[in-house]
Design a protein around this motif. Structure first.
Motif, PDB file in Angstrom:
ATOM      1  N   GLY A 112      21.562 -87.185   7.343  1.00  0.00           N
ATOM      2  CA  GLY A 112      21.398 -88.557   6.875  1.00  0.00           C
ATOM      3  C   GLY A 112      20.354 -88.723   5.787  1.00  0.00           C
ATOM      4  N   LEU A 113      20.187 -87.687   4.957  1.00  0.00           N
ATOM      5  CA  LEU A 113      19.110 -87.716   3.975  1.00  0.00           C
ATOM      6  C   LEU A 113      19.570 -88.038   2.558  1.00  0.00           C
ATOM      7  N   LYS A 114      20.850 -88.256   2.337  1.00  0.00           N
ATOM      8  CA  LYS A 114      21.293 -88.650   1.010  1.00  0.00           C
ATOM      9  C   LYS A 114      20.632 -89.976   0.618  1.00  0.00           C
ATOM     10  N   GLY A 115      20.060 -90.005  -0.571  1.00  0.00           N
ATOM     11  CA  GLY A 115      19.403 -91.227  -1.033  1.00  0.00           C
ATOM     12  C   GLY A 115      17.963 -91.374  -0.586  1.00  0.00           C
ATOM     13  N   ARG A 116      17.459 -90.495   0.284  1.00  0.00           N
ATOM     14  CA  ARG A 116      16.065 -90.563   0.732  1.00  0.00           C
ATOM     15  C   ARG A 116      15.155 -90.279  -0.459  1.00  0.00           C
ATOM     16  N   ALA A 117      14.080 -91.050  -0.552  1.00  0.00           N
ATOM     17  CA  ALA A 117      13.208 -90.921  -1.718  1.00  0.00           C
ATOM     18  C   ALA A 117      11.748 -90.897  -1.306  1.00  0.00           C
ATOM     19  N   ILE A 118      10.958 -90.184  -2.079  1.00  0.00           N
ATOM     20  CA  ILE A 118       9.496 -90.211  -1.998  1.00  0.00           C
ATOM     21  C   ILE A 118       8.990 -90.355  -3.428  1.00  0.00           C
ATOM     22  N   GLY A 119       8.279 -91.426  -3.676  1.00  0.00           N
ATOM     23  CA  GLY A 119       7.847 -91.691  -5.046  1.00  0.00           C
ATOM     24  C   GLY A 119       9.055 -91.834  -5.948  1.00  0.00           C
ATOM     25  N   GLY A 120       9.052 -91.122  -7.060  1.00  0.00           N
ATOM     26  CA  GLY A 120      10.175 -91.183  -7.983  1.00  0.00           C
ATOM     27  C   GLY A 120      11.221 -90.117  -7.755  1.00  0.00           C
ATOM     28  N   ALA A 121      11.061 -89.309  -6.697  1.00  0.00           N
ATOM     29  CA  ALA A 121      12.019 -88.244  -6.389  1.00  0.00           C
ATOM     30  C   ALA A 121      12.997 -88.712  -5.319  1.00  0.00           C
ATOM     31  N   MET A 122      14.277 -88.345  -5.489  1.00  0.00           N
ATOM     32  CA  MET A 122      15.295 -88.810  -4.552  1.00  0.00           C
ATOM     33  C   MET A 122      16.333 -87.729  -4.303  1.00  0.00           C
ATOM     34  N   VAL A 123      16.757 -87.604  -3.033  1.00  0.00           N
ATOM     35  CA  VAL A 123      17.893 -86.746  -2.704  1.00  0.00           C
ATOM     36  C   VAL A 123      19.139 -87.402  -3.295  1.00  0.00           C
ATOM     37  N   SER A 124      19.851 -86.687  -4.121  1.00  0.00           N
ATOM     38  CA  SER A 124      20.965 -87.278  -4.852  1.00  0.00           C
ATOM     39  C   SER A 124      22.052 -87.808  -3.918  1.00  0.00           C
ATOM     40  N   PRO A 125      22.491 -89.047  -4.130  1.00  0.00           N
ATOM     41  CA  PRO A 125      23.622 -89.561  -3.344  1.00  0.00           C
ATOM     42  C   PRO A 125      24.935 -88.850  -3.684  1.00  0.00           C
ATOM     43  N   LYS A 126      24.965 -88.149  -4.819  1.00  0.00           N
ATOM     44  CA  LYS A 126      26.192 -87.477  -5.239  1.00  0.00           C
ATOM     45  C   LYS A 126      26.318 -86.091  -4.637  1.00  0.00           C
ATOM     46  N   HIS A 127      25.199 -85.364  -4.544  1.00  0.00           N
ATOM     47  CA  HIS A 127      25.189 -84.020  -3.973  1.00  0.00           C
ATOM     48  C   HIS A 127      23.854 -83.839  -3.267  1.00  0.00           C
ATOM     49  N   ALA A 128      23.904 -83.642  -1.963  1.00  0.00           N
ATOM     50  CA  ALA A 128      22.684 -83.671  -1.156  1.00  0.00           C
ATOM     51  C   ALA A 128      21.747 -82.494  -1.431  1.00  0.00           C
ATOM     52  N   ASN A 129      22.235 -81.412  -2.039  1.00  0.00           N
ATOM     53  CA  ASN A 129      21.362 -80.278  -2.314  1.00  0.00           C
ATOM     54  C   ASN A 129      20.731 -80.373  -3.704  1.00  0.00           C
ATOM     55  N   PHE A 130      20.716 -81.570  -4.243  1.00  0.00           N
ATOM     56  CA  PHE A 130      20.044 -81.831  -5.502  1.00  0.00           C
ATOM     57  C   PHE A 130      18.990 -82.908  -5.292  1.00  0.00           C
ATOM     58  N   ILE A 131      17.799 -82.677  -5.800  1.00  0.00           N
ATOM     59  CA  ILE A 131      16.773 -83.713  -5.863  1.00  0.00           C
ATOM     60  C   ILE A 131      16.641 -84.112  -7.319  1.00  0.00           C
ATOM     61  N   VAL A 132      16.751 -85.417  -7.575  1.00  0.00           N
ATOM     62  CA  VAL A 132      16.738 -85.902  -8.950  1.00  0.00           C
ATOM     63  C   VAL A 132      15.446 -86.664  -9.223  1.00  0.00           C
ATOM     64  N   ASN A 133      15.073 -86.659 -10.471  1.00  0.00           N
ATOM     65  CA  ASN A 133      13.929 -87.448 -10.939  1.00  0.00           C
ATOM     66  C   ASN A 133      14.460 -88.839 -11.257  1.00  0.00           C
ATOM     67  N   ALA A 134      14.409 -89.727 -10.272  1.00  0.00           N
ATOM     68  CA  ALA A 134      15.037 -91.033 -10.411  1.00  0.00           C
ATOM     69  C   ALA A 134      14.168 -92.027 -11.166  1.00  0.00           C
ATOM     70  N   ASN A 135      12.828 -91.865 -11.050  1.00  0.00           N
ATOM     71  CA  ASN A 135      11.963 -92.870 -11.669  1.00  0.00           C
ATOM     72  C   ASN A 135      10.545 -92.328 -11.830  1.00  0.00           C
ATOM     73  N   GLY A 136      10.355 -91.492 -12.833  1.00  0.00           N
ATOM     74  CA  GLY A 136       9.015 -90.992 -13.128  1.00  0.00           C
ATOM     75  C   GLY A 136       8.402 -90.178 -12.006  1.00  0.00           C
ATOM     76  N   ALA A 137       9.174 -89.305 -11.410  1.00  0.00           N
ATOM     77  CA  ALA A 137       8.687 -88.506 -10.281  1.00  0.00           C
ATOM     78  C   ALA A 137       7.643 -87.496 -10.734  1.00  0.00           C
ATOM     79  N   THR A 138       6.781 -87.130  -9.818  1.00  0.00           N
ATOM     80  CA  THR A 138       5.815 -86.054 -10.031  1.00  0.00           C
ATOM     81  C   THR A 138       6.256 -84.823  -9.252  1.00  0.00           C
ATOM     82  N   ALA A 139       5.638 -83.695  -9.562  1.00  0.00           N
ATOM     83  CA  ALA A 139       5.937 -82.478  -8.811  1.00  0.00           C
ATOM     84  C   ALA A 139       5.551 -82.643  -7.346  1.00  0.00           C
TER      85      ALA A 139
END
Length: 381
Positions: A322-349
């Motif tokens: 159930g982690l698709k779309g889960r986000a911390i800061g600007g990083a988010m588990v992609s709703p399109k493919h769960a094994n991708f983390i995307v920089n959705a909004n100015g994410a940091t490392a």
């Protein structure tokens, strides 16, 4: 190419240009000849001056006026001749070795990363090997940056020298494609297809370079680097070069014995199989379309975050938790493919790393499976 660098003395101030380093002048035949000519000229000038000196008690000779009209420039170049620096008299010159404190975010596919102490782009084999030599002689660690994929660069950046590898060349000999380490894998696939070589089409879907593939055993669509690699030309920080066969590189799923070492790939040779150009091009298009449908290519990402566990898929486990779309800061588990983390909004490392840790913890709790990162964490964490 730079030969040697001399560190700043303990009492010396910082160079005005932050990218400037002291470089020992090359002791070649040309420089020794120039130095000898300069000394000879000086001796001739001193002899002429002595011969023109007035006799004791005699009148002083008239001095030639050196005055110039106001505003006039040096007749040869339009500018006054520059005064030689004191360092040049000590056999040193000043040369620029890359740029200082360059943010690495623009050079990574995730658009994340702090500064590099030194950042240098190399586009030829000579520049690549020369930069490694300069770094070694200054005891600076080296990190070679290819396409900037499959990496998570720390917010504090990378100490030492980051070499952006833009050394790109390729050739075909029968069913063998030879490519330099900075060549994109997609280009290798295209060159092979144009030459009627099949079996390398999957490379067109891997957003990385030859050097990264050799180090990390990159793969896609059921194939990987170890399946097609013949050998790789390598160099270490001492400048020693050798060619390693594929069986000598300790390949396993998405890893090799090169990872975690300062060994740099210079070029590699890949073996395909004789086939039909049209079929190879068609297969590349089919794979590319499938990748576009399944992966979040419209957002900054670094490829698959975790390796697939034996007999399963990391993306399936993350989605089932159930982690698709889960986000911390600007990083988010992609709703399109769960094994991708995307920089959705100015994410940091730090955001991405914290989200990776959360995903690992939740998957382990639900399925008792430990997810191993495929992305490589580099820099000062």
């Amino acid at each position: 190419m730079l030969r040697r660098l001399r560190r700043r003395t303990a009492h010396g101030g910082r160079s005005r240009r932050r990218g400037d380093l002291f470089v020992r002048a090359r002791a070649g035949r040309h420089s020794r000849g120039c130095e000898g000519a300069r000394l000879a000229r000086r001796r001739r000038v001193r002899r002429r001056r002595r011969s023109r000196s007035p006799r004791a008690g005699g009148p002083r000779p008239l001095r030639r006026s050196r005055a110039r009209a106001r505003g006039r420039r040096h007749p040869s170049r339009g500018h006054p001749a520059p005064r030689a620096s004191a360092r040049a008299g000590r056999g040193l010159t000043i040369a620029t070795f890359g740029a200082r404190d360059v943010p690495l975010a623009p050079h990574t596919s995730l658009r994340i990363g702090g500064p590099a102490d030194f950042f240098l782009r190399v586009a030829t084999e000579k520049d690549l090997l020369g930069a490694i030599q300069v770094a070694r002689e200054n005891e600076l660690p080296v990190f070679v940056l290819g396409g900037g994929t499959n990496l998570l660069v720390a917010d504090r950046g990378i100490r030492g020298v980051v070499l952006q590898n833009a050394f790109r060349e390729s050739s075909v000999d029968g069913e063998i494609v030879t490519a330099s380490s900075g060549t994109e894998l997609a280009h290798v696939a295209a060159v092979a297809a144009r030459s009627g070589i099949e079996g390398l089409e999957w490379m067109a879907t891997v957003p990385g370079t030859v050097g990264g593939a050799v180090h990390g055993n990159a793969g896609a669509f059921g194939s990987e680097t170890a399946d097609v690699l013949v050998n790789a030309e390598l160099v270490d920080m001492n400048g020693d070069r050798w060619t390693a066969k594929v069986e000598e590189l300790g390949y396993a799923y998405r890893t090799s014995t090169l990872q975690g070492t300062p060994i740099v790939c210079v070029r590699a040779r890949f073996r395909g199989r004789g086939g039909d150009r049209a079929n190879a091009v068609k297969r590349i298009k089919e794979m590319a379309n499938e990748r576009i449908k399944k992966q979040p290519l419209a957002q900054p990402n670094t490829g698959s975050i975790f390796r697939n566990p034996p007999g399963d898929f990391a993306g399936r486990l993350i989605e089932a938790a159930g982690l698709k779309g889960r986000a911390i800061g600007g990083a988010m588990v992609s709703p399109k493919h769960a094994n991708f983390i995307v920089n959705a909004n100015g994410a940091t490392a730090s955001d991405v790393h914290a989200l990776m840790t959360l995903v690992q913890r939740e998957v382990a709790k639900r399925f008792n499976v430990k997810l191993v990162p495929e992305v490589e964490l580099v820099g000062e964490w």
